[in-house]
Motif scaffolding. Structure first.
Motif, PDB file in Angstrom:
ATOM      1  N   ASN A 171       0.805  -1.233   0.000  1.00 30.93           N
ATOM      2  CA  ASN A 171       0.000   0.000   0.000  1.00 30.93           C
ATOM      3  C   ASN A 171       0.833   1.276   0.000  1.00 30.93           C
ATOM      4  O   ASN A 171       0.286   2.372  -0.151  1.00 30.93           O
ATOM      5  N   SER A 172       2.150   1.148   0.201  1.00 29.67           N
ATOM      6  CA  SER A 172       2.992   2.343   0.294  1.00 29.67           C
ATOM      7  C   SER A 172       3.924   2.516  -0.902  1.00 29.67           C
ATOM      8  O   SER A 172       4.672   3.495  -0.943  1.00 29.67           O
ATOM      9  N   GLN A 173       3.891   1.603  -1.872  1.00 31.24           N
ATOM     10  CA  GLN A 173       4.755   1.740  -3.045  1.00 31.24           C
ATOM     11  C   GLN A 173       4.213   2.814  -3.982  1.00 31.24           C
ATOM     12  O   GLN A 173       3.008   2.892  -4.224  1.00 31.24           O
ATOM     13  N   ASN A 187       3.111  -1.558 -11.430  1.00 35.91           N
ATOM     14  CA  ASN A 187       2.741  -1.927 -12.791  1.00 35.91           C
ATOM     15  C   ASN A 187       1.239  -2.161 -12.871  1.00 35.91           C
ATOM     16  O   ASN A 187       0.509  -2.016 -11.892  1.00 35.91           O
ATOM     17  N   ARG A 188       0.766  -2.529 -14.057  1.00 33.90           N
ATOM     18  CA  ARG A 188      -0.677  -2.652 -14.278  1.00 33.90           C
ATOM     19  C   ARG A 188      -1.278  -3.766 -13.413  1.00 33.90           C
ATOM     20  O   ARG A 188      -2.328  -3.574 -12.789  1.00 33.90           O
ATOM     21  N   MET A 189      -0.642  -4.938 -13.366  1.00 34.49           N
ATOM     22  CA  MET A 189      -1.181  -6.042 -12.568  1.00 34.49           C
ATOM     23  C   MET A 189      -1.146  -5.703 -11.084  1.00 34.49           C
ATOM     24  O   MET A 189      -2.074  -6.016 -10.329  1.00 34.49           O
ATOM     25  N   ARG A 225      -3.994  -3.375 -10.230  1.00 34.62           N
ATOM     26  CA  ARG A 225      -5.289  -4.054 -10.194  1.00 34.62           C
ATOM     27  C   ARG A 225      -5.507  -4.733  -8.854  1.00 34.62           C
ATOM     28  O   ARG A 225      -6.602  -4.669  -8.276  1.00 34.62           O
ATOM     29  N   TRP A 226      -4.461  -5.359  -8.310  1.00 31.82           N
ATOM     30  CA  TRP A 226      -4.595  -6.025  -7.014  1.00 31.82           C
ATOM     31  C   TRP A 226      -4.721  -5.020  -5.879  1.00 31.82           C
ATOM     32  O   TRP A 226      -5.425  -5.258  -4.906  1.00 31.82           O
ATOM     33  N   GLN A 258      -8.186  -2.735  -1.627  1.00 28.84           N
ATOM     34  CA  GLN A 258      -8.659  -1.544  -0.931  1.00 28.84           C
ATOM     35  C   GLN A 258     -10.103  -1.687  -0.461  1.00 28.84           C
ATOM     36  O   GLN A 258     -10.574  -0.887   0.353  1.00 28.84           O
ATOM     37  N   ARG A 259     -10.803  -2.695  -0.952  1.00 28.97           N
ATOM     38  CA  ARG A 259     -12.185  -2.917  -0.516  1.00 28.97           C
ATOM     39  C   ARG A 259     -12.257  -3.457   0.908  1.00 28.97           C
ATOM     40  O   ARG A 259     -13.327  -3.465   1.519  1.00 28.97           O
TER      41      ARG A 259
END
Length: 559
Positions: free
Chosen positions: A400-402, A406-408, A411-412, A417-418
């Motif tokens: 969560n702090s990076q 990248n795209r994948m 997406r994760w 975050q839910r």
């Protein structure tokens, strides 16, 4: 009631003489036929004959010699003269035959050894009496109770279908077709005269029993005949054209996981009958048997910790063109059955309590345990592809702090975050919930390529003064979880236990000065060994060896 068909597989090759030299015309009548089928003995398919008029159970001497079976003396020897033409035969030996028909029926029968060329096995009155067999002369079928199966289904299993359809109910089934579609009217498939007569006979039988009726519908689809293993024919309806214009069934089927979440009892456990089937599953010998075993056990994977890792050697054999079963596949097969037999009762989840997910990752796969208050709710495991095997699970705590992802990765992050959660990295030495079975397998594979003769360690554990009692306790499943047996070796957590033998000084010497080792000091040598091995007094043995090393004494002035 179960129809047990003849076995199909590698035949037993023996020299049998033909009793009847004159050709006979084939006949469909069963009035003169003797019951014949095929069974399996030691992986070989043998011809079996059952005769009501024969007073003995016999096995051909050719089978005994071909399979090199150890016979015993017959306590009541006798002589016969009709089986082998032109000579009298003395019967002085017997053998306890273990045979199987199909996947489920296995039986032991004591047979007399006879030099005969009629077939491989003849079961007479003794076998029929022991199993309580009933013979239907016209249907040419033997029926008997085996493990309670016949008596349990006797009230619903009938030899023939009842006449007529069941009474009408309040709910009637109908097939809804797509709007505007035209009904197919297809010609029948071409059949030869013999197949035409067989199909006509099946239709007339169904009409006589009032299971079908003459249709005047403009819709027509063809039928075809399929030959069954027993030699009879099955009529199949080609409904592909109807299926194309049929309204698909769109009722939402509830998920099994959601139904389990709604339960209010103490917990969820596996069906005992399914577990018994898995435990009695014979050794895997074909790709079909592997797929069948995987289909059944995969249904209970949420009960088994690291199921994918346990099953990995079995699934690996599916990638080759020819079926090959080695020692690793057999150990995996037995490990899965043992894990299913000792699977825990899963607790029911409570959404008002805190959830804990413990995960474990290695170069082979990942595993996870969902739990609440220390009680498991579900297990998850997955074998990793080569690309995913390069990932580092420790970096997940900074997901969560990076700043650059990248795209994948993004997406994760959006998916996670839910949820409200906290990620904490737990080293493998402290991760006791997620089993490190993959680490043990990788360690053994690495050691077996670097060190020859490691197989002999399995024979030393049993009588070892340090690990003999532990070996016995692990086999009897007694004691704590610190020690366990994997692939025939004793492990303490993730460390391979070395019994009292020449292996201890050899491994110590290799870690200190063998290969690319540069005669490390005491602590470095000890650290090298403690990453893979364990035995009592390991520190003392390392220090004594380093102190007595002549190279260290000469060039380093002591370690």
């Amino acid at each position: 009631m179960e129809d047990v068909l003849a076995d199909d597989g590698e035949p037993l090759i023996c020299i049998l003489e033909k009793m009847l030299l004159a050709p006979r015309q084939s006949s469909n009548s069963q009035s003169h036929a003797i019951f014949r089928t095929q069974c399996t003995i030691n992986g070989k398919v043998c011809d079996l004959l059952i005769d009501n008029g024969w007073t003995k159970n016999v096995i051909s001497r050719a089978v005994v010699q071909n399979m090199q079976l150890n016979t015993s003396k017959n306590p009541n020897p006798y002589k016969i003269s009709w089986v082998k033409k032109g000579m009298e035969i003395s019967v002085t030996e017997s053998y306890g035959v273990t045979f199987s028909i199909g996947k489920k029926y296995v039986c032991d029968v004591l047979c007399d050894v006879v030099k005969m060329d009629v077939c491989h096995l003849i079961f007479g009155r003794p076998w029929q009496f022991d199993v309580g067999a009933t013979y239907d002369c016209r249907a040419h079928v033997y029926a008997f109770e085996w493990k309670g199966t016949y008596s349990f289904y006797q009230d619903i299993a009938h030899a023939e279908l009842p006449t007529g359809l069941p009474p009408l109910s309040n709910i009637q089934h109908q097939i809804d077709l797509l709007t505007g579609s035209s009904l197919p009217n297809l010609p029948h498939y071409r059949l030869n005269p013999k197949e035409q007569n067989i199909l006509q006979g099946l239709v007339e039988e169904l009409l006589e029993k009032q299971l079908i009726q003459i249709s005047r519908s403009p819709c027509a689809v063809p039928t075809l005949l399929v030959l069954k293993k027993g030699g009879s024919w099955r009529m199949c309806i080609d409904s592909r054209t109807i299926n194309k214009i049929t309204v698909k069934y769109i009722f939402p089927i509830p998920r099994i996981e959601e139904l389990l979440d709604q339960l209010t009892e103490e917990g969820v456990h596996m069906d005992s009958t399914k577990v018994a089937v898995i435990l009695d599953w014979p050794t895997l010998t074909t790709f079909f048997e592997v797929h069948s075993f995987l289909s059944l056990t995969n249904f209970y994977r949420k009960f088994i910790k690291n199921f994918s890792l346990l099953m990995a050697p079995v699934t690996e054999c599916l990638k080759s063109k020819e079926f090959r079963r080695g020692n690793e596949q057999q150990l995996s097969f037995e490990a899965v059955k043992k894990a299913i037999s000792s699977a825990p009762v899963l607790s029911l989840l409570n959404f008002d309590k805190l959830f804990i997910v413990d995960t474990n990752a290695s170069s082979l796969g990942v595993g996870a345990v969902l739990s609440q208050e220390g009680k498991p709710i579900a297990f998850f495991s997955e074998k990793l592809c080569p690309a995913h095997q390069k990932c580092d699970n420790k970096t997940l705590q900074y997901i969560n702090s990076q700043r650059t992802v990248n795209r994948m990765h993004a997406r994760w992050v959006m998916f996670l975050q839910r949820f409200s959660f906290t990620i904490k990295h737990k080293p493998g030495s402290n991760n006791k919930i997620a089993d490190a079975l993959s680490r043990k397998r990788i360690l053994l594979a690495k050691l077996q390529t670097e060190i020859t003769g490691m197989e002999c360690l399995k024979e030393l554990h049993f009588e070892d003064p340090d690990f003999g009692i532990i070996w016995k306790q692990c086999h009897e499943e007694i004691g704590g979880s610190e020690y366990m047996i994997r692939h025939g070796y004793v492990f303490k957590k993730n460390l391979l236990c070395i019994p009292v033998s020449s292996w201890r000084p050899q491994l110590t010497h290799e870690a200190h000065g063998g290969g690319l080792a540069a005669h490390f000091g005491k602590e470095n040598t000890l650290q090298q060994l403690q990453t893979c091995f364990f035995w009592p007094r390991l520190r003392k043995d390392v220090f004594c060896m380093v102190d007595s090393c002549p190279i260290c004494q000469a060039y380093k002035g002591g370690a």
